[in-house]
Design an enzyme around this catalytic site. Sequence first.
Site, PDB file in Angstrom:
ATOM      1  N   TRP A  47       0.838  -1.214   0.000  1.00 29.61           N
ATOM      2  CA  TRP A  47       0.000   0.000   0.000  1.00 29.61           C
ATOM      3  C   TRP A  47       0.866   1.254   0.000  1.00 29.61           C
ATOM      4  CZ3 TRP A  47      -1.150   3.366   4.460  1.00 29.61           C
ATOM      5  CH2 TRP A  47      -0.440   3.041   5.609  1.00 29.61           C
ATOM      6  N   ASP A  48       2.164   1.080   0.196  1.00 30.04           N
ATOM      7  CA  ASP A  48       3.116   2.191   0.079  1.00 30.04           C
ATOM      8  C   ASP A  48       2.932   2.948  -1.230  1.00 30.04           C
ATOM      9  OD1 ASP A  48       3.983   0.335   1.949  1.00 30.04           O
ATOM     10  OD2 ASP A  48       6.106   0.585   1.491  1.00 30.04           O
TER      11      ASP A  48
ATOM     12  N   GLU B 202       1.749  -1.403  12.815  1.00 26.81           N
ATOM     13  CA  GLU B 202       1.817  -2.871  12.867  1.00 26.81           C
ATOM     14  C   GLU B 202       2.331  -3.384  14.209  1.00 26.81           C
ATOM     15  OE1 GLU B 202       4.141  -3.424   9.326  1.00 26.81           O
ATOM     16  OE2 GLU B 202       2.383  -3.766   8.074  1.00 26.81           O
TER      17      GLU B 202
ATOM     18  N   LYS C  35       4.512   2.083  15.889  1.00 26.35           N
ATOM     19  CA  LYS C  35       5.546   1.908  14.870  1.00 26.35           C
ATOM     20  C   LYS C  35       5.497   3.036  13.834  1.00 26.35           C
ATOM     21  CE  LYS C  35       6.992  -1.417  11.308  1.00 26.35           C
ATOM     22  NZ  LYS C  35       6.480  -2.467  10.411  1.00 26.35           N
ATOM     23  N   GLN C  36       4.305   3.324  13.367  1.00 30.94           N
ATOM     24  CA  GLN C  36       4.191   4.359  12.342  1.00 30.94           C
ATOM     25  C   GLN C  36       2.828   5.008  12.450  1.00 30.94           C
ATOM     26  OE1 GLN C  36       4.127   1.364   8.852  1.00 30.94           O
ATOM     27  NE2 GLN C  36       3.218   3.181   7.961  1.00 30.94           N
TER      28      GLN C  36
END
Lengths: 768, 768
Positions: free
Chosen positions: A355-356, A486, A598-599
């Site tokens: 999905w990046d 994640e 994480k992000q």
Amino acid sequence: MKDYIVKDPWKIIEDTFKQEYHKVTESLCSIGNGMIGHRGNFEEYYSGETLQGNYIAGIYYPDKTRVGWWKNGYPEYFAKVLNSANWIGIDVWFGDIRLDLNHAEILSYKRELDMQSGILSRQVHLAIHHIECKISTERFCSYVDKEIGWSKYSIESVNYSGPITLESFVDFNVRNQDANYDENFWDFHCQHIDVEWGHVFCKTKKTDFKVCAGFKSKVEIDDQISADKCCSSSERKVGHIYSIDINGGQLVTLTKCAAIISEFHHGDVRLTDLCREKLDQATQEGYPNAKEKHKKAWLDKWIQSDIKIEGDISAQQGIRFNIFHLNQTYTGTDSRLNIGPKGFTGEKYGGSTYWDTEAYCLPFYLSTATSSVAKNLLIYRYNHLQKAIENAAKLGFSDGAALYPMVTINGEECHNEWEITFEEIHRNGAIAYAIYDYVNHTGDMSYLHDYGLDVLVAICRFWKQRVNWSNHKEQYVILGVTGPNEYENNVNNNWYTNYIASWCLRYTMDCLSNLKGNAEDVYDELIGKLKISPDELEKWTHIIANMYYPYDENEQIYLQQEGFLDKEIIPVTEIPKAENPINQHWSWDRILRSCFIKQADVLQGFYFFEDDFTDEELSRHFDFYEPITVHESSLSPCVHSILACRLGNIDKAYEMYLRTARLDVDDYNNDTEDGLHITSMAGTWMTITKGFAGMRVKEGLVTFDPTCPENWSGYSFSIQHAGQLISITIKSELIILKNHDENAVRIKLKEDIFELNGLESKTIVLTR
Amino acid sequence: MKDYIVKDPWKIIEDTFKQEYHKVTESLCSIGNGMIGHRGNFEEYYSGETLQGNYIAGIYYPDKTRVGWWKNGYPEYFAKVLNSANWIGIDVWFGDIRLDLNHAEILSYKRELDMQSGILSRQVHLAIHHIECKISTERFCSYVDKEIGWSKYSIESVNYSGPITLESFVDFNVRNQDANYDENFWDFHCQHIDVEWGHVFCKTKKTDFKVCAGFKSKVEIDDQISADKCCSSSERKVGHIYSIDINGGQLVTLTKCAAIISEFHHGDVRLTDLCREKLDQATQEGYPNAKEKHKKAWLDKWIQSDIKIEGDISAQQGIRFNIFHLNQTYTGTDSRLNIGPKGFTGEKYGGSTYWDTEAYCLPFYLSTATSSVAKNLLIYRYNHLQKAIENAAKLGFSDGAALYPMVTINGEECHNEWEITFEEIHRNGAIAYAIYDYVNHTGDMSYLHDYGLDVLVAICRFWKQRVNWSNHKEQYVILGVTGPNEYENNVNNNWYTNYIASWCLRYTMDCLSNLKGNAEDVYDELIGKLKISPDELEKWTHIIANMYYPYDENEQIYLQQEGFLDKEIIPVTEIPKAENPINQHWSWDRILRSCFIKQADVLQGFYFFEDDFTDEELSRHFDFYEPITVHESSLSPCVHSILACRLGNIDKAYEMYLRTARLDVDDYNNDTEDGLHITSMAGTWMTITKGFAGMRVKEGLVTFDPTCPENWSGYSFSIQHAGQLISITIKSELIILKNHDENAVRIKLKEDIFELNGLESKTIVLTR
């Protein structure tokens, strides 16, 4: 973190041979042209640590899945980009001494990637067994004829007189280092060698991709062409051998042209003949002409996509490195291709699409290339729609619901971690968002009824089935998901997922209703084709109106997921230094139950849907989530940086910018040797354009709300908008807008709209 | 489900050769003695589908972990019980025709496992290439001398006159079929063969377990010993070859004695000499004597552990099959051994210890053997305490906190699924519960201060660190766990886990305070040794008092985990038949977000801690959870059955009983070919004793609250209690209690206490 690359605005230079970082430099010096590419391996034999890599876009192998414990629904294989024929190889012998930098005394050394012209070169002065010589190499993957590679390899004898042998070859004896079961992925088809040319023709097992790798070469001794050539042929390898008697001071130069021809790009033709034709054409044109054309093509590319930073050479090098690799990886001419996480720089993670692409890469290509490039990224997913529907069906969904894969090359799911494969379903949202992003940027409404709505409706059908009504909450919930963060798995009601699910339904309904208003016949046709009933739309409306969003009244924030506040909320600064990054030091359960992110997750939503929230809401959420975010994904800091810019927190924005800008150049995460982090490079580009420059496209208008980091004296970049090239230069006190096009253009700067005539530029002095 | 085994109260009989079920029958006909064991493979060569298996208790190999995606904290290896030397092998040739049942015409056939005597036999009348003969075999793993196996193999020629060759051998060319990387786990050490005897000596790679497998054999022709013997030796295989000329009607009988000697059981001695000595002793005693002693030992075992069921031969066969295998798998003489999920019947899942031992198996051994057997199961965990502390340390815990592994052989964690390995932490509770169970049954308080409290305190220290204070709830929570119901992963506040964690703290504090009251000096010593501070105990008390339990006021039930009622609650009966079992038809995410429960979870807590809840509470929870439980673990139905008995719902209890009683005999789950479900067999035993017979031990008193399933005319069983053998016979109208011991005993039946003198029996007529 490493700091051995010489700072230079346009070049990546290694000025002493760092054997211990050789694989890192190989990654950094990868070159490619969107069709073929390879790592910065040495031409000659090298017995030290190296990761050999030659890749061809679109050529993959379905490597049998390896898992510890099989879960129902796992895919049978992981599609991997293949290591393909090595065409750069040139072996050098002085008598019976083989040239090998691993056993030579290096007297001087320079390896240099010129990003402006896309040329990799090397100058080495070395001694081996008292033989002193100078090597000079230069090579490129043509940015004009994308199946052609050129290499020029010179040896100057300093003190050696005697026989020298050069073998110029193509070698198909290649393996993928990360193959799951150590299998050879290629079957041999045929090979040929004569004094004119040679080729090896192989095809991939299972996928049957045919590839013919051919070459021609010639040798000059002090500018005189040498005719002494014989042929070599062994299993999957053909070469030309030049045996020359050389004297001290003499220069031997081998020029090699390779053609990598694949059925993927040509269909069912005689690849061998085509390969020969391509080689003939290219060699007729010759190295100098090919090189000039190649350089020109790169210069043109830079006009469209360069970012200049003044007063910070390190930042300048970093951003150009990122832009260079993005332009090497994907050129947007083939809708079957996409942006693999390692591009042409390594084989890890397979060469598949995440999905990046939609969330991070699309904006770069939208702004730095013609709209057809971004459109091809969207068509890629459109072409995979049927497989996404089949993928959803495997998981129990029906009626045309689509779940796009977490990782794919050909539309089929490759990933095999249940918490990601089955649960990181927000990716469907990103694919829908990319459609919105594209249409918003380009105004290309026809994309919606031609392609986009097919995808949007299928995604909506997935969400419709994936939510369930909670009798307890009397709202719709989405259970058992993994959000963008994640470091949480299988959570209930991830706010971002619930929000983007609802947004998908909303946006699709808006598109449908616009279409109905503007072109009722097209609308009717579409409704008929997609069999959309009023009941279905009613259900969507009901979901939009009744979606549950976890919220804490006390903190007045949306919760990343239900129950988030049961965790101990501890700032990242309290993690002992020795335990960073936590994913290398903590067991998975500990990471999961910690508060650490994480992000960007909730903040990813605030970034995508920024107009839905006030600055005050953003500020509250940023202040809550940013201190607990560890940014252990290279995709994270850019989002935080862009949001920090909006909040006027430029120090934080710049801190975040620094975390990715030189991620690979400085080998921040100690993993650049496996290849570069291609998709996160686009994030760095966004940090400057959408962050510092505050660029947005709203209602067809490009707008800027720029700021300049303190230690930059200024920066500038160009973008393509509606087919026009615009550039902006930002300094602390002034802004220069320039229209590079013949036609007038309107640009919004903060609150003011400026009209620029053809080729006009305007300087706006900023008042404090 | 299969139905080909002949119903018989004491035997497992296959009366026609079902090739397609051969691997199933091999599993069913496995024999063992707690030390060595093997599957019911044919002695002679068989070219059809077979799973060859010979196993030695305690001998394992650390097979390198195979995962798709590595998570920090995963173990490096999975300890697997090893396939070891094949000692039953006897190859038969008629001239150059090899005997192979896969290519023979079977005229009559019977394979029979006599569970009463632990003897496996076979009678086959066959023709192969017009050679007609009758084979008769018999073999056993001595229940007296547990390193000795015997085999008797007879061939009667019906119509064949000519040469016959028998090769009796030991063969160490063995592999584990489920090896992760197809490695050979054994290194060759030495081998020897002479006319007297032969052996092969190998040792395991990495773990260095030395095993010497030796044999002696003799052949009789019509009762005359034949001396014609020569020796064969090939890599890792030695044998005796008998070449005989046979006439029609003649009988050839080969008798073979094997000794399997392992360093694990003898330490550093000359295993070869010991092997020879054992063989000499055994063969001196001879086959008939050895067989008689073996039979006697099994008969004694049955006196202690048999359950007789009257009026239902199928149920009778099922329960005896289960008891037989439990007694084959574990005999409780060595605290380094435990009950692997497949025992000696297969290699799947490794031969490791799960929480099944404590939660399901312990009660069987507690009631059917002397207390030392159960005690050894506890000592096993006590001996692993240090490794459990190290295991917890790897996950970030400190100060002597212990987390016992999910799967182990030697105390180290083997499992590699994060949601289980790191999160199914309730297993720690089961290990504590087993200590309670043992002490409650045996009254052996000394166990607590000698061993038990070390384990309990270390477990409490784990819980203390594993809970966290939720500011939001102002209670302690346990985040990120997997409960007994493995169809939920990474949930928050699994009620069972929270409950058993709190119970561990409570029970440990009770034990400590009892000890203080009864033996203050021992208490002081222990407190000093374990460094228990008043602060620590205070913290435990605070946790006990402030643990959060998810509860729904509306339904008045404890929730399996937080948010459980956000799911769609649908009864199991609504799952389409074709989609059962869901774990073979649904993708993992779908299972996770469904309401369906794999095995007793909240109800497991109601079973363990039954006195903490009223019948009305139980009834409410049973009615809520039972209809949504799919029982896709063989460990589930027994708990539901026992609870249903308490609720007087005998129909439901019997329905649940049937789901496991003949699980393997009828190959219910289509996986018996991999081996038997040993640990769930104990659950079936519990269903009768704790369920139908309502047996409990409370305050040192055995109590019964019996009922009899309608289609049984009665049932009876014996138990060991406080060193005394007691039996109970239950019929619909009367109960017979019998004291088999010289000393008096008190037994509680429903509300009445009966005192039975030595050897006395009492018949109690039930009034309705």
